[in-house]
Design an enzyme around this catalytic site. Sequence first.
Site, PDB file in Angstrom:
ATOM      1  N   SER A 184       1.180  -6.485  -7.910  1.00  0.00           N
ATOM      2  CA  SER A 184      -0.225  -6.588  -8.311  1.00  0.00           C
ATOM      3  C   SER A 184      -1.083  -6.900  -7.096  1.00  0.00           C
ATOM      4  O   SER A 184      -0.705  -7.703  -6.242  1.00  0.00           O
ATOM      5  CB  SER A 184      -0.410  -7.693  -9.358  1.00  0.00           C
ATOM      6  OG  SER A 184       0.114  -7.280 -10.587  1.00  0.00           O
ATOM      7  N   GLN A 201      -0.609   1.105  -8.886  1.00  0.00           N
ATOM      8  CA  GLN A 201      -1.450  -0.080  -8.916  1.00  0.00           C
ATOM      9  C   GLN A 201      -2.898   0.366  -8.941  1.00  0.00           C
ATOM     10  O   GLN A 201      -3.259   1.319  -8.272  1.00  0.00           O
ATOM     11  CB  GLN A 201      -1.208  -0.919  -7.670  1.00  0.00           C
ATOM     12  CG  GLN A 201       0.240  -1.236  -7.438  1.00  0.00           C
ATOM     13  CD  GLN A 201       0.581  -1.158  -5.973  1.00  0.00           C
ATOM     14  OE1 GLN A 201      -0.271  -1.301  -5.120  1.00  0.00           O
ATOM     15  NE2 GLN A 201       1.841  -0.927  -5.699  1.00  0.00           N
ATOM     16  N   HIS A 227      11.117  -0.264   3.452  1.00  0.00           N
ATOM     17  CA  HIS A 227       9.707  -0.580   3.598  1.00  0.00           C
ATOM     18  C   HIS A 227       9.487  -2.016   4.069  1.00  0.00           C
ATOM     19  O   HIS A 227       8.652  -2.283   4.907  1.00  0.00           O
ATOM     20  CB  HIS A 227       9.053  -0.345   2.230  1.00  0.00           C
ATOM     21  CG  HIS A 227       7.589  -0.557   2.214  1.00  0.00           C
ATOM     22  ND1 HIS A 227       6.733   0.216   2.964  1.00  0.00           N
ATOM     23  CD2 HIS A 227       6.826  -1.444   1.544  1.00  0.00           C
ATOM     24  CE1 HIS A 227       5.500  -0.184   2.752  1.00  0.00           C
ATOM     25  NE2 HIS A 227       5.528  -1.200   1.906  1.00  0.00           N
ATOM     26  N   ASP A 257       0.137   0.604  15.771  1.00  0.00           N
ATOM     27  CA  ASP A 257       0.611   1.953  15.503  1.00  0.00           C
ATOM     28  C   ASP A 257       1.203   2.064  14.120  1.00  0.00           C
ATOM     29  O   ASP A 257       1.741   1.104  13.576  1.00  0.00           O
ATOM     30  CB  ASP A 257       1.677   2.360  16.525  1.00  0.00           C
ATOM     31  CG  ASP A 257       2.914   1.490  16.402  1.00  0.00           C
ATOM     32  OD1 ASP A 257       2.868   0.328  16.825  1.00  0.00           O
ATOM     33  OD2 ASP A 257       3.918   1.962  15.835  1.00  0.00           O
ATOM     34  N   HIS A 303      -0.202   4.113   3.337  1.00  0.00           N
ATOM     35  CA  HIS A 303      -0.040   4.078   1.886  1.00  0.00           C
ATOM     36  C   HIS A 303       0.168   5.511   1.411  1.00  0.00           C
ATOM     37  O   HIS A 303      -0.515   5.999   0.514  1.00  0.00           O
ATOM     38  CB  HIS A 303      -1.246   3.423   1.204  1.00  0.00           C
ATOM     39  CG  HIS A 303      -0.848   2.460   0.130  1.00  0.00           C
ATOM     40  ND1 HIS A 303      -1.545   2.257  -1.022  1.00  0.00           N
ATOM     41  CD2 HIS A 303       0.223   1.638   0.033  1.00  0.00           C
ATOM     42  CE1 HIS A 303      -0.944   1.347  -1.769  1.00  0.00           C
ATOM     43  NE2 HIS A 303       0.133   0.956  -1.147  1.00  0.00           N
TER      44      HIS A 303
END
Lengths: 610, 251, 90, 90
Positions: free
Chosen positions: A339, A266, A69, A525, A120
Site C-alpha cells: 500500500s 496499487q 527487486h 542510475d 516502475h
Amino acid sequence: MTINSSSAPAEARKFNIDTVAHAAETPDVELPWAALGLKENEFDRVVEILGRRPTAAELAMYSVMWSEHCSYKSSKVHLAQFGDKVTDAMKEHLLVGIGENAGVVDIGDGWAVTFKVESHNHPSFVEPYQGAATGVGGIVRDIISMGARPVAIMDPLRFGAIDHPDTPRLVHGIVSGIGGYGNSLGLPNIGGEVVFDSVYQGNPLVNALAVGVLRHEDIRLANASGVGNKVVLFGARTGGDGIGGASVLASESFDADKPSKRPAVQVGDPFAEKVLIECCLELFKASVVEGIQDLGAAGISCATSELASNGDGGMHVELTDVLLRDPSLTPGEILMSESQERMMAVVTPANAAAFEAIMDKWNVEYSWLGEVTDTGRLIIEWDGEKIVDVDPRTVAHDGPVYHRPFHRPEWLDALQENTFDGDRLTDGDSLRAAVLELMSSPNMCSKDWITNQYDRFVQGNTALAMPDDAGVVRVDEETGLGVAISTDANGRYSYLNPYEGARLALAEAYRNVATTGAKPLAVTDCLNFGSPEDPEVMWQFAETVRGLADACQELGVPVTGGNVSLYNQTGGVPIHPTPVVGVLGVFDDVARRTPSGWRDDGQAIYLLGA
Amino acid sequence: METDAPFGAPALDSVRVGIVTFPGSLDDRDAARAIRLAGGTAVPLWHGDHDLQGVDAVVVPGGFSYGDYLRAGAISRFAPLMEQITAAASGGERALPVLGICNGFQVLTEAHLLPGSMIKNNHLHFLCRDQRLRVENADTAWTASYAAGDEIVVPLKNQDGQFVADERTLDELEGEGRVVFRYVGANPNGSRRDIAGISNAAGNVVGLMPHPEHAVEAGFGPDSSAAGLVGVRGGTDGLGIFTSVLKKLVK
Amino acid sequence: MPRIVVDVMPKPEILDPQGKAIAGALPRLGFTGFSGVRQGKRFELTVDGEVTEELLEQARTAASTLLSNPVIEDVTRVEVLADNTAEGEQ
Amino acid sequence: MPRIVVDVMPKPEILDPQGKAIAGALPRLGFTGFSGVRQGKRFELTVDGEVTEELLEQARTAASTLLSNPVIEDVTRVEVLADNTAEGEQ
Ligand SMILES: Nc1ncnc2c1ncn2[C@@H]1O[C@H](COP(=O)(O)OP(=O)(O)O)[C@@H](O)[C@H]1O
C-alpha cells in the site's frame, strides 16, 4: 483523530495463526515457497538460518525481501564496483553514500541535496496510469525519508513503436499518471526523456527521478536505535495492494471468512502523499523522529527489518495494531502489502505527544506498533502470539548473492560489423529527404505534447526546464545557490557495446549539466535490463556496470544511489540494455545558467571538442 | 513597476496579505513570494483556523486543496477560515480584497463568492504553457496597476480550467464589466467567451485560472512577456496584480 | 451493510467534455447505436446501522451541498440500496 | 429518447482516494451517519430509436472495454432507463 487500534471487528481478525511455536512443532507442513518466488536452495537457507521451518509470516518476509527487486541478488556482485572504484577525492562532497534510501551531496553553505532515479516498469505496463503515478510516489517518499523537501522530478521514458496499437494506451496512461501525481504534489517536472523503439513494446520503461533539498543537520537515516524508543506506522491504511498472485498466503487462514480478492495493482493517492510530505517536514523541523523509513516494495517487512538491522538490532512489533483498509488481510499479507503513502518512524517516548500533535494537525492516521529492543531479534506478534522471530539482518542484508554466469553474445560481432553502407548524401534532394525523415522521427521531434502536461513552474524556483538539456532549480533564494540535473541513456549504443554505451550515457548527462554552467558532482542510475538468468543479458549488465564505474572514476563523480530493474523481457527477447544515468551539478548562482539553443540573431556559433 | 513608496508615504510593506494554505495547497509559498516581491508583507493563514489575523487582503492560492478528486474546491470551501473570508469579502464598502488563483478561483466559485464554475478542459488534459491574457477591467482591487486593454503573459497550468456559467450569468458578467481577464489567441480550454478571470460586483473579489504569481521574478517566470523580448524565463507581467492591491490598500 | 446511492449528472445545458469525448470514440470502436453520452458521478455511502429517514435526509443534504455543484450538476437520485449486492449487478 | 445507464464503481479491494477524501470531509460537515464512501461513474448513453437487445449488448461491451478499466473497476450495472425522466429524480 487518534486511533490506536484497528477499527476492524475483532472476530473478523481471528486467524488460525501459524506461530513460531507451532512451526517448531510441525516441521513437515508444506509451505508455498515456490509460489512466493523462492528457489529451493533459498528456502533451505531460510530453514537453516532459523533452525526450523519458517512460519507463514516469516516466509512472507523472506520471500519478498529476498526477491531480485529487494535483494539485488544478481546485480550485487557487480554493483560493488561503484564503491570499489571510488577515490577519496570523489567522496569529498558525499554526505551519505550508496546503501541508504538515497545519496546526499553537500552543495555548500550548509545545504545538501538528495536525488535518486527508480523504475516502475512492470506495474506501468499492467496499469499505465496508476503504475506511473505510484512510481513517482515511491521515489518521492525515498527523498522525504532522507529528511529532505522534494523540489523536482524527472521522468525518463521508453515506449514501443509509436504506431503499435498498444502504444497509445501506454503513452497516454503513463504520461497522465506522472503528471497526475507529480502535478498534485506540487513538484515541478524539470526534464526527462521520451524514446520510441519497438524493442520496448512489451516492456516500456518508466523511470522516475526525484530531487530534494535539506540542511546538513536535517539528514535522517533509516535506523532504529535507542532501546525503548517507539515504532510508529503513519499515513494511509494498509490494504491488499500489490499482493496479487502472492495471495497463496491466504492459505494460512483456515477459519477466517474467505479473504477478498487481492489487487495486484496499487492505486495512488497524491493528496495523501502531499500531506505526508508536509507532515514529515514538520516532524523533522520539530526533531521528533530518530529514524524514518518509507514503505515501498515489501512494505512492513522491509521497513521493520531494515530499520532494525541498521540500528541497535532489535525490534518488537504487535501486528494487530496496524490500521487496515481491508480487515480480511492475514498477518503475512499485512507484512507483504505494498500500500502506498505510508511511512514508519522511530520516536522517543518523550516525543510521542509532539508526534501525535503533528499527525492530528495534518489529519494523518497513525498507530504505535512496538519498540526498539536490544535483543538482536525482530519479533512480530499477532494478538500476543509470536509469529516472527528472526535476526533482522538475515532478512534485510544477508539474502542470497548470485554470481550468475555471463558471456559475450556471439551475435555481437556481426551486429557491430553491420555498419551503414548506403550512399553518401551529396545532392540537395537526398539531403532534403533525409532531413525531413529525421525531423519526422518521433524521437527527434518536439516533446512538448508530453511536457506541456507537466507543471514546471510550481515552487517558483525552476530556472531551466524543457526544452533545455538539463533542468535547473534554485535551492537558496538568498544566494541563488542551485542544482542542475540531466538524465540520459541510449539503448542502441548499449546494445552495440554495453561498456561504451554506459560511458557515453554518463558523458552525455555530464555534458548536459556542464553546459548549463553547473559543476557536476554526483551520479544516480537506473539499470534497465532483461533477464539475469540469460548469460548474454548478464554480460551486458556486467559490462555496463564496469563501463559506468570506470567512467565515473575518470570524470571524478561518484554514484550515490540508484536502482536495478531486471526481467524486462517478453518471451526470449530482452530490451536493449538501458542504463539511465542522472548527473547532478551545482551552481553558486543559478542566474548564471546558460540555456541551450540559439536565442538571438547575430550571435557567433562555435563547435567545440573532437 | 515602482514598488518603493515615495518619501513620507506609508510603506507598501505595512500592507499584510494573508495566504491561505489548505492541506493540498501547492502555490502558497509562490503567492507569498509574489507579495514580498511586490513590496508587501505575506501572512500565512491555515485553513483550519478561525482567525484572519487582521490581514488587509487575502490570496487563495493554487493547488489541489483537498486532492480535488470530487470537484476542485468542493471540500475546501467548507474550511473554517473560508467562512471568515466569505463574510469579510462580502462586507460592503470596506470589503476584504480577495484573489483566487487557479484552485483558489475554483474555491471561490464553490463558496459562491464568484459565479460560474470550472469543468474539465475541453481537451481533457492537464495543460501547462505561457498564456497571453487581456486585462479587460483595470478598476478592480487587483488590476489597478494595469490599463484596460493591456496584455500580459503568465503561466497557465491546470486540468479543470474550463469556465462555464449559464448564458444569463455570462451576459451579466459582460454587462457589468466583471470579465477581468480574457484569453488572447487560441482558447486553451474551451472557457465560455474566452473568460480567464472574473470579479464580484464590488470588484474586491477576483478569480483567475492562470498564475500571475509565477510571472513576478525574472529568471523564474514564463519565457515571454506581452511587452516584448525578455531573457530566459524573464516574464514578470504578473507582478502588477500584487502591486495593485498593495497600492490600493496603502492609500 | 446498507448503502445509500447518490447519482449526480452534469446539467443538460452544460457541455460535458468527457461525455463528448466518449460519444466521439464509440463509433470509431464500432458502437454505432448511440446518439449521445453524458458522464456523471455515482456515490455509494455506507451506513453502519439502519437507514433512518433522518439519515436519508442527511444524504440528501450532502448530495446537494457537497457531492454536487448546483451551477453545473443535478442530483438525479438519492436512494437506499437495500441489500449488499450492487443493483443490477451482471 | 431512451437511455441506457452504465454504472462503474472502483473494485471493492482497490483504494478509492476520491471516496476516501469525501468520507473524511463528511463528519467535518456534520454528516456523521456514514461509515464509508465510494465514488464511481455513471454514464447515460442516449439511444436514437428503440433499445434492441443488440444495442444493449453493444452497451455491455462498451461498458467493459471503453467505459471501465477492468484492472481497477467493475461495471455494476447496464440497464435501460425507460422514460425520459431521471430515475428516482427528486
Ligand atoms: N518524459 C519527459 N519528461 C519531462 N521532460 C521531458 C521528457 N522528455 C523530454 N523532456 C524534455 O524535453 C526537452 C527536449 O527533449 P529531447 O527532444 O529529448 O531533447 P534532446 O534531444 O535535446 O535531448 C528536454 O528539456 C527534455 O528534458
